[in-house]
Write a protein that holds these residues in place. Structure first.
Motif, PDB file in Angstrom:
ATOM      1  N   ASN A  90      72.264  20.749  36.745  1.00  0.00           N
ATOM      2  CA  ASN A  90      72.859  20.408  35.480  1.00  0.00           C
ATOM      3  C   ASN A  90      72.728  20.675  34.880  1.00  0.00           C
ATOM      4  OD1 ASN A  90      72.946  17.055  36.459  1.00  0.00           O
ATOM      5  ND2 ASN A  90      71.408  17.321  37.544  1.00  0.00           N
ATOM      6  N   TYR A  91      71.782  21.401  33.716  1.00  0.00           N
ATOM      7  CA  TYR A  91      72.177  21.623  32.744  1.00  0.00           C
ATOM      8  C   TYR A  91      73.123  23.086  32.281  1.00  0.00           C
ATOM      9  CZ  TYR A  91      70.814  22.890  28.339  1.00  0.00           C
ATOM     10  OH  TYR A  91      70.265  22.659  26.768  1.00  0.00           O
ATOM     11  N   PHE A  92      73.261  24.127  33.343  1.00  0.00           N
ATOM     12  CA  PHE A  92      74.075  24.596  32.925  1.00  0.00           C
ATOM     13  C   PHE A  92      75.029  24.966  34.160  1.00  0.00           C
ATOM     14  CE2 PHE A  92      70.910  27.167  30.544  1.00  0.00           C
ATOM     15  CZ  PHE A  92      70.059  26.997  31.082  1.00  0.00           C
ATOM     16  N   VAL A  93      75.224  24.530  35.799  1.00  0.00           N
ATOM     17  CA  VAL A  93      76.516  24.469  35.825  1.00  0.00           C
ATOM     18  C   VAL A  93      77.979  23.985  35.241  1.00  0.00           C
ATOM     19  CG1 VAL A  93      78.240  23.880  37.592  1.00  0.00           C
ATOM     20  CG2 VAL A  93      75.454  24.164  38.054  1.00  0.00           C
ATOM     21  N   PRO A  94      77.634  23.150  33.651  1.00  0.00           N
ATOM     22  CA  PRO A  94      78.677  22.773  33.354  1.00  0.00           C
ATOM     23  C   PRO A  94      78.927  23.921  32.206  1.00  0.00           C
ATOM     24  CG  PRO A  94      77.621  21.021  33.928  1.00  0.00           C
ATOM     25  CD  PRO A  94      76.561  21.764  34.689  1.00  0.00           C
ATOM     26  N   LEU A  95      78.475  24.410  31.849  1.00  0.00           N
ATOM     27  CA  LEU A  95      77.890  25.424  30.774  1.00  0.00           C
ATOM     28  C   LEU A  95      78.902  26.714  30.487  1.00  0.00           C
ATOM     29  CD1 LEU A  95      75.024  25.292  29.133  1.00  0.00           C
ATOM     30  CD2 LEU A  95      76.925  24.185  28.329  1.00  0.00           C
ATOM     31  N   GLN A  96      78.839  26.548  32.693  1.00  0.00           N
ATOM     32  CA  GLN A  96      79.105  28.235  32.884  1.00  0.00           C
ATOM     33  C   GLN A  96      80.706  28.428  34.071  1.00  0.00           C
ATOM     34  OE1 GLN A  96      76.032  29.734  36.722  1.00  0.00           O
ATOM     35  NE2 GLN A  96      75.317  30.645  35.349  1.00  0.00           N
ATOM     36  N   ILE A  97      80.372  26.791  34.323  1.00  0.00           N
ATOM     37  CA  ILE A  97      82.488  27.079  34.679  1.00  0.00           C
ATOM     38  C   ILE A  97      82.841  26.259  32.747  1.00  0.00           C
ATOM     39  CG2 ILE A  97      81.982  26.684  37.148  1.00  0.00           C
ATOM     40  CD1 ILE A  97      82.479  23.486  36.286  1.00  0.00           C
ATOM     41  N   GLY A  98      82.624  25.838  32.220  1.00  0.00           N
ATOM     42  CA  GLY A  98      83.200  25.207  31.053  1.00  0.00           C
ATOM     43  C   GLY A  98      83.934  23.899  31.085  1.00  0.00           C
ATOM     44  N   ALA A  99      82.917  23.390  32.311  1.00  0.00           N
ATOM     45  CA  ALA A  99      83.432  22.282  32.428  1.00  0.00           C
ATOM     46  C   ALA A  99      82.625  21.047  31.073  1.00  0.00           C
ATOM     47  CB  ALA A  99      83.086  21.287  33.524  1.00  0.00           C
ATOM     48  N   LYS A 100      83.053  20.456  30.681  1.00  0.00           N
ATOM     49  CA  LYS A 100      82.873  19.095  29.469  1.00  0.00           C
ATOM     50  C   LYS A 100      81.233  18.568  29.727  1.00  0.00           C
ATOM     51  CE  LYS A 100      84.181  16.595  25.404  1.00  0.00           C
ATOM     52  NZ  LYS A 100      83.424  15.440  25.298  1.00  0.00           N
ATOM     53  N   ASP A 101      81.487  18.016  30.832  1.00  0.00           N
ATOM     54  CA  ASP A 101      80.311  17.566  31.620  1.00  0.00           C
ATOM     55  C   ASP A 101      80.390  17.715  33.361  1.00  0.00           C
ATOM     56  OD1 ASP A 101      77.717  15.165  32.339  1.00  0.00           O
ATOM     57  OD2 ASP A 101      78.208  14.843  30.369  1.00  0.00           O
ATOM     58  N   MET A 102      79.738  16.464  33.748  1.00  0.00           N
ATOM     59  CA  MET A 102      79.874  16.703  34.954  1.00  0.00           C
ATOM     60  C   MET A 102      80.998  15.242  35.326  1.00  0.00           C
ATOM     61  SD  MET A 102      77.412  17.975  36.976  1.00  0.00           S
ATOM     62  CE  MET A 102      75.958  18.093  37.048  1.00  0.00           C
ATOM     63  N   ALA A 103      81.476  15.577  36.839  1.00  0.00           N
ATOM     64  CA  ALA A 103      82.478  14.581  36.989  1.00  0.00           C
ATOM     65  C   ALA A 103      82.225  13.040  36.631  1.00  0.00           C
ATOM     66  CB  ALA A 103      83.327  14.904  38.506  1.00  0.00           C
ATOM     67  N   PHE A 104      80.866  13.026  36.941  1.00  0.00           N
ATOM     68  CA  PHE A 104      80.594  11.065  36.845  1.00  0.00           C
ATOM     69  C   PHE A 104      79.488  11.513  35.715  1.00  0.00           C
ATOM     70  CE2 PHE A 104      84.318  10.313  40.136  1.00  0.00           C
ATOM     71  CZ  PHE A 104      84.432  11.489  41.038  1.00  0.00           C
ATOM     72  N   PRO A 105      79.795  10.825  34.645  1.00  0.00           N
ATOM     73  CA  PRO A 105      78.197  11.484  33.889  1.00  0.00           C
ATOM     74  C   PRO A 105      77.048   9.929  33.901  1.00  0.00           C
ATOM     75  CG  PRO A 105      80.268  11.266  33.096  1.00  0.00           C
ATOM     76  CD  PRO A 105      80.488  11.184  34.160  1.00  0.00           C
ATOM     77  N   ARG A 106      77.751   8.976  34.648  1.00  0.00           N
ATOM     78  CA  ARG A 106      77.114   7.734  34.688  1.00  0.00           C
ATOM     79  C   ARG A 106      76.237   7.830  36.031  1.00  0.00           C
ATOM     80  NH1 ARG A 106      79.647   2.087  33.916  1.00  0.00           N
ATOM     81  NH2 ARG A 106      81.484   3.720  34.703  1.00  0.00           N
ATOM     82  N   LEU A 107      77.068   7.865  37.369  1.00  0.00           N
ATOM     83  CA  LEU A 107      76.059   8.239  38.306  1.00  0.00           C
ATOM     84  C   LEU A 107      75.106   9.259  38.436  1.00  0.00           C
ATOM     85  CD1 LEU A 107      79.013   8.054  40.694  1.00  0.00           C
ATOM     86  CD2 LEU A 107      77.405   6.915  40.610  1.00  0.00           C
ATOM     87  N   ASN A 108      75.414  10.521  37.297  1.00  0.00           N
ATOM     88  CA  ASN A 108      74.382  11.932  37.454  1.00  0.00           C
ATOM     89  C   ASN A 108      73.503  11.122  36.901  1.00  0.00           C
ATOM     90  OD1 ASN A 108      73.810  13.863  36.917  1.00  0.00           O
ATOM     91  ND2 ASN A 108      74.207  15.493  35.201  1.00  0.00           N
ATOM     92  N   ALA A 109      73.511   9.803  35.875  1.00  0.00           N
ATOM     93  CA  ALA A 109      72.241   9.230  35.348  1.00  0.00           C
ATOM     94  C   ALA A 109      71.591   8.458  36.192  1.00  0.00           C
ATOM     95  CB  ALA A 109      72.406   8.397  33.827  1.00  0.00           C
ATOM     96  N   LEU A 110      72.503   7.395  37.168  1.00  0.00           N
ATOM     97  CA  LEU A 110      71.699   7.256  37.882  1.00  0.00           C
ATOM     98  C   LEU A 110      71.349   7.897  39.328  1.00  0.00           C
ATOM     99  CD1 LEU A 110      71.902   4.186  39.503  1.00  0.00           C
ATOM    100  CD2 LEU A 110      73.807   4.674  40.613  1.00  0.00           C
ATOM    101  N   SER A 111      71.247   8.868  39.562  1.00  0.00           N
ATOM    102  CA  SER A 111      70.728   9.760  40.366  1.00  0.00           C
ATOM    103  C   SER A 111      69.279   9.614  39.347  1.00  0.00           C
ATOM    104  CB  SER A 111      71.785  11.484  40.294  1.00  0.00           C
ATOM    105  OG  SER A 111      71.997  10.938  41.226  1.00  0.00           O
ATOM    106  N   PHE A 112      69.282  10.182  38.316  1.00  0.00           N
ATOM    107  CA  PHE A 112      68.169  10.501  37.367  1.00  0.00           C
ATOM    108  C   PHE A 112      66.809   9.595  37.891  1.00  0.00           C
ATOM    109  CE2 PHE A 112      64.281  12.761  35.745  1.00  0.00           C
ATOM    110  CZ  PHE A 112      63.921  11.545  34.527  1.00  0.00           C
ATOM    111  N   TRP A 113      67.153   8.726  37.790  1.00  0.00           N
ATOM    112  CA  TRP A 113      66.357   7.329  37.220  1.00  0.00           C
ATOM    113  C   TRP A 113      65.821   7.095  38.847  1.00  0.00           C
ATOM    114  CZ3 TRP A 113      63.834   6.864  33.226  1.00  0.00           C
ATOM    115  CH2 TRP A 113      64.624   7.564  32.368  1.00  0.00           C
ATOM    116  N   ILE A 114      66.994   6.942  39.926  1.00  0.00           N
ATOM    117  CA  ILE A 114      66.939   6.630  41.266  1.00  0.00           C
ATOM    118  C   ILE A 114      65.774   7.523  41.658  1.00  0.00           C
ATOM    119  CG2 ILE A 114      67.549   6.185  43.803  1.00  0.00           C
ATOM    120  CD1 ILE A 114      70.203   4.943  43.480  1.00  0.00           C
ATOM    121  N   TYR A 115      66.183   8.314  41.194  1.00  0.00           N
ATOM    122  CA  TYR A 115      64.860   9.743  42.211  1.00  0.00           C
ATOM    123  C   TYR A 115      63.276   9.547  41.583  1.00  0.00           C
ATOM    124  CZ  TYR A 115      62.545  13.773  40.069  1.00  0.00           C
ATOM    125  OH  TYR A 115      61.613  15.055  39.597  1.00  0.00           O
TER     126      TYR A 115
END
Lengths: 770, 247, 88
Positions: free
Chosen positions: A81-106
């Motif tokens: 989560n932290y480093f992949v977007p930085l390494q590939i020059g992306a601004k954030d994940m493809a689906f930011p809300r789903l990303n948060a959802l993943s964490f809270w469900i976990y």
């Protein structure tokens, strides 16, 4: 609610979520470690009774589950989560809300698993592998295990969503010029990790859904003597084997980053490593799982085949380790902390990996299986290789995460004590190859006492050494020396400051402050809703008010769904859905790509369920013909209705493609109506089965009932979900969404709806015509 | 260890340890070679304080694909070693497949929480005690009444899962008189650690004597032994069991 | 998508379902019949996925992505079915 807390609860920024995953996984790591210490104390000497047998069994089960699924796997995701977007020059994940959802469900899922300890009867005590029939409701009673397995379901959903998210991100959102060849090693290995997880976790989800159905509804999937146990084994280990690579590959990715930096030379044979992992490890990992089942009584030919495939999979690992070691030649090596951990990880992987070759022999496995030899092997690779690699990564990235440098002396001590005590703890276990696993205590005559005592001493030292890490982390955050932007002299993109806006800034997340421009409370609300609902499910066979909780869960779910829809209508999280033109996804839009990846996981889940149905039918000696049970003309009508609804859905899509909003609404309503007709026919059939037919045919009357009701029920659940999505679409249309240019929401719904139709095309013949 | 040093190794033990020694020797050798290589280079190439070495020159191919031919050669060696041990495994299937052409003694083994029940050819059931003659092939058909267990005789290097609804076969041939431990090695519930039994190996004449006086089926002592007295030498309905306590 | 495609797929699927039913009534419970029914079902499913869902128009990478789980399910079910020795 204070701004600080609110910020963290509603953030969708990938760096914030990365930090959340770090903290969450370390928390669960501590819980798992405490359970391990309790176990080791109990095993210190023969005939010990420090814990009760029941407590010990629960400790060993949750130790395994928490460590593998709530500590190690998410720790890799933290890095991702932290480093992949930085390494590939992306601004954030493809689906930011789903990303948060993943964490809270976990997180909520993890709390459910721990909550099981406090319910009457205690937590699951079947071992982390949850073998059947031991974990069915007959032998493993109580709401605690049901709750723990529900927490596991949530974890499975979380990681599946993350897989879809990060894979689409890397496939789709690389900055211009970042071709696949330029993608750094950590990101590559995270991609490989998620390719493993993508189809492994659906298998676990299918298995857990069937298990909870047995426990809560009273079906017979695993309880029957027609091979129920082997059904579980196959579904679980189909997940279990790729899962161990999910745990291992992020660590290898970190080692691949660290080695060249601290050897002052490029990584040797980098492309060969990638080829070996991507073309050999990832596919083969799905073809070796039966080596966990060698002595369960399966056919000798299968034993031989899987022994061969397991041996084959050791070859790409040879390539990887060889390349890692070649990087040490012609090098100038700095033995800094990250490098020490990376080298330590490789040493421990070599020992663990070689012991794995022993276990690939189905003849040697006769003695080793179920003994501490396996325990030694799995801890060498999962704790030794994976944790040392990831800790190396943590130290490596600490300057980037916090802007400060860690305390060198503490870190050196941490490494030295950890490495030595790790071997004191686990090496003796190789000699305990006749001591069975999961035994509460052992007799004095067996002279296992000395080795166990040594291991326990090692365990205390090893656990104590990790306190040094915690102290170092706290020290670094508050008192660490401000570090250079790129203290190691690395050459990958995440170390370069201020390239593409806020994401690339070397300014770390301000410790204590989440900083996301896009905040949403829906992920945490949705996770709580699901958690409450599952808590209700676990309790409802024991307490009547479990139904209340389940109802409350649905209410919260509805509230969150409506809120999410309104957020979308207000355009808060508008995702520009363009084509990326990066290979290999030149023509597809991001959201549609995500939809196809999601459908791929659903293909596997339904495929596993239908395989279960076929397997059960074939292994049961007498199976009633469907003519006596099913109303075949009704089934045909259901088929026609559903297929026609697919036509109306496509017509809805065609309408909006030519800008006809009224047509869109009309055809969507028609689809909804046809879906309702399908559900009505289904309900009518079920009514007949329960109340009219004598004897009644329910999911608890036997295997034909179990397979039919579960499969059709799961499918109809998807139909209902589709109808809910239609309501969402209609609401959005009313608020002015969708036009000739922008109709991706409708298109993705149509894909989902048609997929549900396709599943029915298999269910109909399987249950009505066989 | 549970393996007592036996003067004559049982056939199954011989097969297993023979195979194990191949893996052990080659695994040890491989591990030593690789670790030595690693430690040697890690130490030798250490950056010394104050010393600046010129940056090594790399031909273009050293980085991305590297000396992949060299790697392939090494893989050929490791592949051969792996193929060799796998071949040895395949040649050792005698451990898990009963020998042909002999007529073994068939005994049924029923696992249930938390006992082993042995059903002899004359139909008599004995809890906890497996008695066999020395030097004869014995074929066990193992099953379970409830959950999955795993029947294990460590000294003879044989084991097989006991699963509900199916019979799994394992064989052995005991070449030394005495008593050996039988354990369960698949977690089967709270009494898993108590699920033990005894293998008693008698001389053929003593065995015949014992077997002929094995009485017709009656109630086994104590019904469901859930709280773990199964490990003791069973004072059950079989009479002349001559062996001493479990090892 | 052309209207003819949409309606065409509808016909293919409905006719497949009818064909399966007729086959079943002709010789219920014969393994060969069940195999043929399975093949027809797979054909109808593939038609829907390729045409209605538009998979045939997507690029190769997406094809592979959907093919992989199908293959994995095949591996799973074959392994499950062959788990027991033939002469059990």
């Amino acid at each position: 609610m204070s701004g600080w807390l609110r910020g963290w609860l509603t953030t969708t920024n990938h760096k914030d979520i990365g930090i959340l995953y770090f903290v969450g996984s370390l928390f669960f790591g501590v819980v798992g470690a405490v359970l391990a210490i309790l176990m080791r104390v109990q095993l210190f000497s023969p005939n010990n009774n420090f814990l009760s047998p029941a407590a010990y069994d629960q400790a060993l089960t949750l130790h395994g589950l928490i460590m593998i699924l709530w500590f190690l796997s998410p720790l890799g995701l933290a890095f991702g989560n932290y480093f992949v977007p930085l390494q590939i020059g992306a601004k954030d994940m493809a689906f930011p809300r789903l990303n948060a959802l993943s964490f809270w469900i976990y997180l909520v899922g993890g709390f459910l698993a721990i909550l099981g300890f406090f319910l009457p009867g205690g937590n699951a005590s079947s071992g982390w592998t949850v073998y059947e029939p031991l974990s069915g409701s007959q032998y493993l009673t109580g709401p605690g295990p049901t709750l723990a397995f529900a927490g596991l379901i949530m974890l499975g959903v979380s990681i599946t969503v993350s897989s879809v998210n990060i894979l689409v991100t890397v496939g789709y959102m690389r900055a211009p010029g970042i071709t696949w060849r330029k993608v750094p090693m950590l990101s590559w290995f995270i991609v490989f990790m998620l390719l493993q997880a993508l189809f492994a976790f659906p298998s676990l989800l299918a298995a857990l859904l069937l298990l909870e159905s047995d426990r809560v509804l009273g079906t017979f999937f695993f309880a029957s003597s027609s091979g129920g146990y082997i059904l579980w084994d196959d579904l679980f280990w189909f997940f279990g084997h790729p899962e161990v690579y999910v745990v291992l590959l992020p660590a290898f990715g970190m080692i691949a980053e660290i080695l060249p930096v601290f050897s002052n030379r490029p990584l040797s044979e980098r492309n060969l490593i990638l080829l070996a992992t991507g073309a050999l490890v990832v596919p083969l990992s799905y073809l070796v799982w039966e080596h966990h089942m060698f002595i369960t009584g399966i056919d000798l030919t299968e034993d031989e085949a899987f022994s061969l495939s397991t041996l084959l999979i050791s070859i790409p690992f040879d390539i990887i380790i060889l390349s890692f070691l070649k990087t040490l030649t012609k090098a100038t090596i700095r033995l800094s902390i990250p490098m020490l951990f990376a080298l330590g990880s490789i040493v421990l992987f070599i020992i663990g990996g070689i012991s794995g070759v022993f276990l690939s022999s189905f003849v040697l496995d006769v003695v080793f299986r179920g003994t501490y030899f396996v325990v030694a092997h799995l801890h060498y690779v999962m704790v030794g290789a994976a944790i040392f690699g990831l800790f190396g990564g943590l130290y490596y990235y600490l300057p980037k995460l916090t802007g400060r440098m860690y305390h060198e002396g503490l870190a050196k001590l941490h490494f030295a004590v950890s490495f030595i005590s790790f071997n004191i703890l686990y090496f003796p276990m190789f000699f305990l190859y006749e001591m069975p696993r999961r035994i509460y205590t052992y007799q004095a005559f067996s002279d296992w006492g000395l080795l166990n005592s040594i291991a326990t001493v090692g365990a205390f030292i090893f656990a104590g050494a990790q306190i040094l890490l915690v102290i170092n982390l706290v020290y670094t955050v508050w008192w660490g020396r401000i570090s250079l932007t790129n203290p190691w002299g690395a050459t990958t993109l995440e170390w370069v400051p201020n390239i593409m806006g806020a994401s690339q800034s070397h300014e770390p997340t301000h410790i204590g402050e989440a900083h996301s421009e896009l905040q949403s409370s829906r992920p945490v609300e949705l996770s709580v809703a699901i958690g409450v609902g599952f808590l209700g499910v676990a309790l409802l066979t024991y307490y009547a008010w479990g139904w209340l909780l389940l109802g409350l869960g649905f209410v919260l779910l509805g509230y969150t769904a409506v809120g999410w829809a309104r957020d979308d209508a207000n355009g808060v999280f508008h995702i520009a859905d363009e084509v990326s033109e990066t290979w290999p996804f030149n023509r597809i839009t991001k959201v549609r790509l995500g939809m196809w990846v999601f459908i791929a996981t659903e293909v596997f889940i339904f495929g596993a369920i239908l395989s279960t149905d076929i397997f059960i039918r074939v292994s049961t000696s007498s199976w009633p013909s469907s003519v006596g049970i099913q109303d075949i003309p009704l089934g045909l009508w259901e088929t026609v209705v559903l297929v026609t609804s697919g036509v109306t859905a496509l017509l809805a899509l065609e309408s909006i493609k030519s800008g006809d909003r009224r047509g869109l609404v009309r055809w969507l309503l028609a689809t909804m109506a046809l879906g309702a007709v399908f559900i009505a026919i289904n309900a009518y059939e079920w009514y007949n089965f329960f109340f009219v037919r004598v004897p009644s045919f329910t999911w608890a009357t036997g295997l034909p009932g179990s397979t039919y009701f579960f499969s059709v029920g799961l499918h109809s659940g998807h139909v209902l979900a589709g109808m809910a999505i239609i309501s969402y679409l209609l609401y959005r249309v009313k608020r002015g969404a969708y036009s000739k240019e922008s109709y991706s929401g409708v298109q993705n719904f149509v894909l989902f709806w048609l997929f549900v139709d396709v599943v029915w095309l298999f269910i109909f013949p399987l249950f009505y015509l066989a | 260890m549970l393996t007592s040093p036996l003067d004559v190794q049982p056939p199954t033990d011989t097969i297993w340890y023979g195979l194990f020694h191949y893996y052990l020797f080659l695994g040890f050798a491989a591990g030593t070679i690789v670790l030595t290589f690693m430690v040697y280079h890690a130490v030798r190439n250490r950056e010394k304080k104050g010393e600046t070495r010129p940056a090594p020159k790399f031909e273009k191919r050293e980085g991305e694909w590297g000396n992949w031919k060299g790697t392939m050669m090494i893989l050929l060696v490791t592949g051969s070693v792996l193929a060799f041990v796998e071949f040895q495994t395949f040649a050792s299937t005698g451990l898990v497949v009963p020998p042909r052409g002999v007529d073994p003694i068939h005994i049924e083994v029923i696992g249930r929480q938390w006992d082993w029940i042995f059903v002899y050819p004359n139909g008599v059931q004995v809890i906890g005690n497996l008695t066999v003659p020395e030097g004869e092939d014995v074929l066990l058909n193992v099953t379970s009444l409830d959950v999955v267990h795993s029947f294990d005789i460590p000294t003879l290097s044989v084991a097989k899962d006991a699963v509900p609804g199916h019979f799994n076969a394992l064989w052995f041939n005991a070449t030394e008189l005495g008593s050996y431990l039988i354990i369960c090695k698949e977690f089967c519930g709270i009494g898993h650690y108590l699920m033990t039994g005894t293998l008693t190996v008698l001389t053929p004449s003593a065995y015949n004597q014992w077997y002929s006086s094995l009485q017709a089926p009656n109630n086994s002592g104590g019904g469901g032994n859930d709280t773990g007295t199964a490990g003791e030498v069973s004072s059950s309905n079989s009479s002349a069991t001559s062996s001493a306590g479990s090892e | 998508m052309k209207k003819t495609t949409i309606v065409g797929v509808w016909f293919v699927v409905v006719l497949s379902a009818l064909a399966e039913t007729i086959l079943y009534y002709l010789s219920p419970d014969a393994s060969v019949t069940e195999g043929v029914i399975g093949v027809i079902a797979a054909g109808a499913a593939t038609t829907t996925v390729a045409f209605s869902m538009g998979l045939k128009d997507e690029e190769g990478a997406v094809h592979y992505m959907v093919l992989v789980p199908v293959l994995l399910v095949a591996v799973l079910i074959i392994t499950m079915l062959f788990a027991y020795p033939v002469n059990f």
